[in-house]
Design an enzyme around this catalytic site. Structure first.
Site, PDB file in Angstrom:
ATOM      1  N   VAL A 137       0.891  -1.163   0.000  1.00 39.92           N
ATOM      2  CA  VAL A 137       0.000   0.000   0.000  1.00 39.92           C
ATOM      3  C   VAL A 137       0.928   1.211   0.000  1.00 39.92           C
ATOM      4  CG1 VAL A 137      -1.808   1.276   1.206  1.00 39.92           C
ATOM      5  CG2 VAL A 137      -1.793  -1.241   1.257  1.00 39.92           C
TER       6      VAL A 137
ATOM      7  N   TYR B 164      -5.133   1.427   9.887  1.00 39.03           N
ATOM      8  CA  TYR B 164      -5.704   0.134   9.543  1.00 39.03           C
ATOM      9  C   TYR B 164      -6.797  -0.287  10.518  1.00 39.03           C
ATOM     10  CZ  TYR B 164      -2.233  -0.316   5.901  1.00 39.03           C
ATOM     11  OH  TYR B 164      -1.491  -0.119   4.759  1.00 39.03           O
TER      12      TYR B 164
ATOM     13  N   VAL C 288       1.577   5.360  -1.404  1.00 40.62           N
ATOM     14  CA  VAL C 288       1.030   6.610  -1.919  1.00 40.62           C
ATOM     15  C   VAL C 288       2.187   7.578  -2.162  1.00 40.62           C
ATOM     16  CG1 VAL C 288      -0.482   8.580  -1.422  1.00 40.62           C
ATOM     17  CG2 VAL C 288      -1.166   6.279  -0.701  1.00 40.62           C
TER      18      VAL C 288
ATOM     19  N   GLY D  44      -4.748   6.829   0.358  1.00 46.64           N
ATOM     20  CA  GLY D  44      -4.563   5.501   0.949  1.00 46.64           C
ATOM     21  C   GLY D  44      -5.881   4.895   1.387  1.00 46.64           C
TER      22      GLY D  44
ATOM     23  N   GLY E  76      -6.280  11.258   1.879  1.00 55.48           N
ATOM     24  CA  GLY E  76      -7.313  10.254   1.642  1.00 55.48           C
ATOM     25  C   GLY E  76      -7.053   9.246   0.552  1.00 55.48           C
TER      26      GLY E  76
END
Length: 134
Positions: free
Chosen positions: A74, A115, A76, A86, A84
């Site tokens: 994940v 998370y 960015v 992610g 926002g």
């Protein structure tokens, strides 16, 4: 927040060169080559985030497609963090994995609250173990 396009690789192809550039920009996995990235793009759920034609985010999962999935990479672009992107990536990836019984990941300690907002739970009784093939 600007409008970003969030799409699965099958709906808007993600090019390995764009992923490699994103990795470089974020100082992420310097040893990964475009040929290897091409293989992972075709292997499992992969989601991209674009600002126009620029790939600004990427997330993928490794899965048996039934019982287990593991979220990986994940990432960015640094100029697009904390706005926002992610969250959008993870939301779309989790939609693609909604039929999977257990989805796991590991992350840096400072990302645990992010998370947890997506219903992941920290399990302190488990230990992550790695075996390096080299």
């Amino acid at each position: 927040m600007p409008a970003f396009e969030i799409a699965l690789h099958q709906l808007r192809p993600i090019h390995a060169q764009a992923v490699r550039t994103l990795y470089n920009t974020a100082s992420w996995w310097p040893g990964r080559q475009e040929q290897e990235i091409t293989q992972i793009l075709d292997s499992g759920p992969v989601v991209g985030a674009w600002d126009g034609e620029l790939l600004v985010g990427f997330a993928r999962a490794v899965s048996d497609h039934h019982f287990r999935a593991y979220i990986e990479d994940v990432i960015v672009h640094p100029d697009y963090q904390h706005i926002g992107v992610g969250n959008l990536l993870l939301t779309r990836l989790m939609e693609a994995l909604e039929h999977i019984e257990i989805v796991s990941l590991f992350c840096e300690p400072e990302l645990v609250p992010f998370y947890e907002q997506k219903r992941f739970k920290l399990i302190s009784s488990q230990r992550v173990m790695h075996r390096d093939s080299k």
